[in-house]
Design an enzyme around this catalytic site. Structure first.
Site, short mmCIF file in Angstrom:
data_model
loop_
_atom_site.label_atom_id
_atom_site.label_comp_id
_atom_site.label_asym_id
_atom_site.label_seq_id
_atom_site.Cartn_x
_atom_site.Cartn_y
_atom_site.Cartn_z
N ASP A 134 38.64 -43.88 -5.43
CA ASP A 134 37.71 -42.91 -5.70
C ASP A 134 36.99 -42.76 -4.49
OD1 ASP A 134 38.91 -42.04 -8.08
OD2 ASP A 134 37.30 -43.27 -9.06
N LYS A 170 39.28 -40.36 -0.74
CA LYS A 170 40.43 -40.24 0.35
C LYS A 170 41.16 -38.89 0.35
CE LYS A 170 42.57 -43.38 -2.62
NZ LYS A 170 41.41 -43.60 -3.48
N GLY A 172 43.42 -39.27 -8.81
CA GLY A 172 42.85 -38.11 -8.91
C GLY A 172 42.04 -37.79 -7.53
N HIS A 173 42.83 -37.18 -6.74
CA HIS A 173 42.07 -36.81 -5.24
C HIS A 173 41.65 -35.39 -5.36
CE1 HIS A 173 45.22 -40.02 -3.90
NE2 HIS A 173 44.07 -40.58 -4.74
N GLN A 203 44.49 -45.04 -5.39
CA GLN A 203 43.53 -46.46 -5.66
C GLN A 203 42.96 -46.96 -4.38
OE1 GLN A 203 47.25 -46.11 -6.95
NE2 GLN A 203 46.15 -44.89 -8.36
#
Ligand code: GDP
Ligand code: IMO
Ligand code: MG
Length: 472
Positions: free
Chosen positions: A49, A52, A76-77, A264
């Site tokens: 988080d 990225k 989750g991006h 990650q």
């Protein structure tokens, strides 16, 4: 869509990058680097988080292909483009630009239903990548498939009395990788073969139902229903499936540029992270090689993304975790709630021993520092420069959890800048104390800062001299 003005697209013509693009390097390093391909790995330098997704979106303007190499829909991006938010879990953020191809590599574990839900998101946003006919989005035929029994086993194990809770995302990631390593997994290519799929689901379901019932008293899953559902899903994902290792290597041969998108973070890596409080894949730079089928000599550089502070979701050691109101301030200003599970993220001060460790295991050349604006209201900013373990100053990261428990972080406190930085796109316009903070990070971590992010939107970004040249 808005383009970030400071960035020039590299390799716009498809021609190989001229050697002069690397003149910032010297001597032998320069000679080595000139032989490298137009490619970079971008990865999280902390526990995930770090931002990225936003940075990949900004950089994708300069790359022909963005390839995800590890993890699954545990990621989750979040990307914000002109105020519009889109959160992707499996699909590389590059496809938000119509000119950029997206590859889901063989190192990823793919939940076909999650993938199709994301494809729908792209469709709803009017993005061409949703249509396989656009030839913009590809799934590796060698990626592993997540099936419902993976979620069943994970949920049961995470909640069983006496079992160590990792605080996973409960997406079936770990059990799917377990099956892969156990040589018992289902690959995307096999998902597309109905008779193989039927046999696999029949046998695996029987085995997993028996184990889950015996160990956790779980109700069994119905293999017939599962087969019918996954045969339908297979038909829908089939047009996206190809040999992505070949696709990527041929693209590099043709002089195209590839950005390898990590999920990650380094400290969640199965080998190098804070084991067992990690994910089940290789989120470090090495994962880009095994997770895509592109060899290490074709990778040009490694970019680590770090927040200006640190967060972590789930269980596990966190030496610089903040327990007072400053933690609440960072959580509130940084909107630190998990994009996947909505869990509040634990917040802490920047941990330089961990950043140096991440830089070491990834051979990180460049850092991107995100969320500077979140610290605008801090009076003081403590930064952990070293650990004290058993009375001795050290930089070595303990390999075991017991070692982490004995860490006493040693802080240097910097003055907060107490001025708004959100949206600043020129380094000279940052408050002097914010510049000093960044210079301190660069000096102490021995990496160059290539980009700084001052807000969630694509345009709230600045590129530092040298970094732009590196990319073209
Ligand atoms: P990822 O998993 O590394 O892609 O990061 P996430 O998207 O899960 O979490 C990062 C969050 O911070 C997202 O909500 C981004 O929109 C947001 N973000 C990224 N960069 C910045 C920044 O510089 N400032 C602020 N305030 N938010 C940012
Ligand atoms: P992105 O790509 C933050 C964490 C989970 C849990 C541990 C294991 O958005 O940075 P898993 O479901 O992978 O078996 O959970 O890893 N985790 C993440 N934390 N960001 C992520 O991805 C994460 N992916 C997994 O919270 O602690
Ligand atoms: Mg995330």
């Amino acid at each position: 869509m808005n383009r970030t003005p400071q960035l020039r697209r590299y390799n716009e013509t498809g021609a190989p990058r001229p050697a002069s693009a690397r003149t910032y390097l010297s001597g032998a390093t320069q000679l080595v680097s000139q032989s490298k391909q137009n490619s970079a790995v971008i990865l999280g330098a902390q526990w995930g988080d770090e931002g990225k997704g936003k940075i990949v979106d900004v950089l994708s303007e300069k790359f022909d292909i963005v390839a995800r190499y590890a993890g699954g829909h545990n990621a989750g991006h979040t990307v914000i483009i002109e105020g519009k938010k889109i959160a992707l879990q499996l699909i590389p953020c590059g496809v938000l630009r119509p000119g950029c191809k997206g590859v889901i590599g063989n190192g990823v574990v793919l939940d076909p239903a999650a993938f199709l839900a994301e494809v729908k998101k792209l469709k709803d946003a009017g993005l061409p990548a949703h249509d396989p006919a656009a030839g913009q989005l590809f799934i590796s035929n060698r990626a592993q498939v997540i099936l419902p029994y993976h979620r069943m086993i994970e949920l049961a194990a995470e909640t069983a009395p006496g079992r160590q809770t990792i605080g996973t995302t409960r997406r079936g990631i770990g059990p799917a990788y377990e099956d892969k390593i156990h040589r018992n997994g289902l690959r995307v290519i096999d998902l597309l073969n109905p008779s193989l799929l039927r046999t696999h689901i029949h046998n695996a379901c029987h085995e997993k139902n028996t184990i889950a019932h015996a160990l956790f008293g779980t109700e069994p899953l119905d293999p017939k229903q599962m087969y019918e559902e996954y045969a339908r899903l297979a038909d829908q994902i089939a047009p996206f499936v190809t040999d992505t290792g070949e696709l990527l290597n041929k693209a590099l041969d043709a002089g195209q540029s590839v950005l390898f998108e990590g999920a990650q973070g380094a400290l969640l890596d199965i080998d190098h992270g804070t084991y067992p409080y990690v994910t089940s894949s290789s989120s470090t730079a090495g994962g880009a090689v095994t997770g895509t089928g592109v060899g290490p000599t074709r990778i040009g550089t490694v970019i680590g993304v770090t927040k200006a502070y640190v967060t972590r979701v789930g269980e596990g050691p966190f030496p610089t975790e903040i327990s007072d109101a400053s933690g609440e301030l960072l959580r509130a200003r940084g909107k630190e709630f998990g994009a996947v599970t909505g869990r509040p993220r634990r917040c802490g001060w920047l941990d330089l021993p961990l950043l140096r460790y991440s830089n070491m295991i990834n051979s990180t050349e460049w850092l991107v520092v995100t969320k500077m604006d979140v610290m605008d209201e801090c009076d003081e900013i403590p930064v952990c420069t070293h650990y004290k373990i058993d009375g001795k100053l050290t930089d070595t990261i303990p390999a075991d959890i017991r070692g982490f428990k004995s860490i006493v972080p040693q802080y240097t406190t910097l003055k907060g800048w107490k001025q708004p930085t959100q949206g600043i796109t020129e380094y000279d316009k940052l408050p002097k104390l914010a510049q000093e903070y960044l210079e301190f990070i660069a000096k102490e971590s021995s990496a160059k800062i290539g980009m700084i992010s001052t807000g969630p939107d694509r345009i709230e970004t600045m590129v530092q001299p040298g970094f732009d040249a590196l990319l073209g």
